[in-house]
Write a protein that holds these residues in place. Sequence first.
Motif, PDB file in Angstrom:
ATOM      1  N   UNK A 102      10.280  10.167  44.567  1.00 49.66           N
ATOM      2  CA  UNK A 102      11.138  11.171  43.627  1.00 49.66           C
ATOM      3  C   UNK A 102      10.720  12.640  43.788  1.00 49.66           C
ATOM      4  N   UNK A 103       9.511  12.808  43.594  1.00 54.25           N
ATOM      5  CA  UNK A 103       9.096  14.273  43.638  1.00 54.25           C
ATOM      6  C   UNK A 103       9.391  14.836  45.138  1.00 54.25           C
ATOM      7  N   UNK A 104       9.231  13.979  46.121  1.00 57.47           N
ATOM      8  CA  UNK A 104       9.323  14.637  47.508  1.00 57.47           C
ATOM      9  C   UNK A 104      11.134  14.686  47.761  1.00 57.47           C
ATOM     10  N   UNK A 105      11.880  13.863  47.139  1.00 60.61           N
ATOM     11  CA  UNK A 105      13.082  14.069  47.272  1.00 60.61           C
ATOM     12  C   UNK A 105      13.854  15.241  46.411  1.00 60.61           C
ATOM     13  N   UNK A 106      12.975  15.639  45.319  1.00 56.37           N
ATOM     14  CA  UNK A 106      13.195  16.929  44.428  1.00 56.37           C
ATOM     15  C   UNK A 106      12.919  18.084  45.393  1.00 56.37           C
ATOM     16  N   UNK A 107      11.739  17.946  46.024  1.00 51.05           N
ATOM     17  CA  UNK A 107      11.249  19.257  46.789  1.00 51.05           C
ATOM     18  C   UNK A 107      12.254  19.412  48.015  1.00 51.05           C
ATOM     19  N   UNK A 108      12.872  18.300  48.502  1.00 46.57           N
ATOM     20  CA  UNK A 108      13.359  18.276  49.682  1.00 46.57           C
ATOM     21  C   UNK A 108      14.963  18.872  49.356  1.00 46.57           C
ATOM     22  N   UNK A 109      15.567  18.323  48.154  1.00 49.63           N
ATOM     23  CA  UNK A 109      16.968  18.745  47.761  1.00 49.63           C
ATOM     24  C   UNK A 109      16.785  20.418  47.492  1.00 49.63           C
ATOM     25  N   UNK A 110      15.418  20.768  46.721  1.00 44.20           N
ATOM     26  CA  UNK A 110      15.355  22.283  46.411  1.00 44.20           C
ATOM     27  C   UNK A 110      15.389  23.178  47.891  1.00 44.20           C
ATOM     28  N   UNK A 111      14.497  22.570  48.764  1.00 40.50           N
ATOM     29  CA  UNK A 111      14.455  23.489  49.943  1.00 40.50           C
ATOM     30  C   UNK A 111      16.048  23.287  50.721  1.00 40.50           C
TER      31      UNK A 111
END
Length: 162
Positions: A102-111
């Motif tokens: 979930x954290x990686x997906x959030x960072x991906x969405x932000x990028x």
Amino acid sequence: MAKGDGREYTSTESSDSPKKKKVKKDMDELKKEVSMEDHKLSLDELSRKYGTDLTRGLTNARAAEILALEGPNALTPPPTTPEWVKFCRQLFGGFSILLWIGALLCFLAYSIQAAMEEEPSNDNLYLGIVLAAVVMITGCFSYYQEAKSSRIMDSFKSMVPQ
């Protein structure tokens, strides 16, 4: 098998499949059972089999020979898991891996938002940081609890008479 040790090994299962020979040999070795028939022997047969005298026991030379062949009669402690492996299990095991994803997906969405927009919303960045922090804090806490309970169990071992 050592000469006169009273153990005979028989395989409980055999397979003719063309697997790797080393893996098959290891698995067959694990599946072997020990059958002992010493309790059925008479005292004379038993003393001959083990090369001992029933009244005087083993000679010093024979005892030294057996010690050199078999090693000391002592229990070996089970292998222990390194502390860094225990810590990694707490950080990346079970439900924690879902939170990391979930954290990686959030960072991906932000990028992706940062690449598409001039001023992206920081919500995904904050959510990713919070998820990663929660996983790290709970992992450290869980590791601490596990280490503490492990130390308590080790202290119980020292209380048992030797």
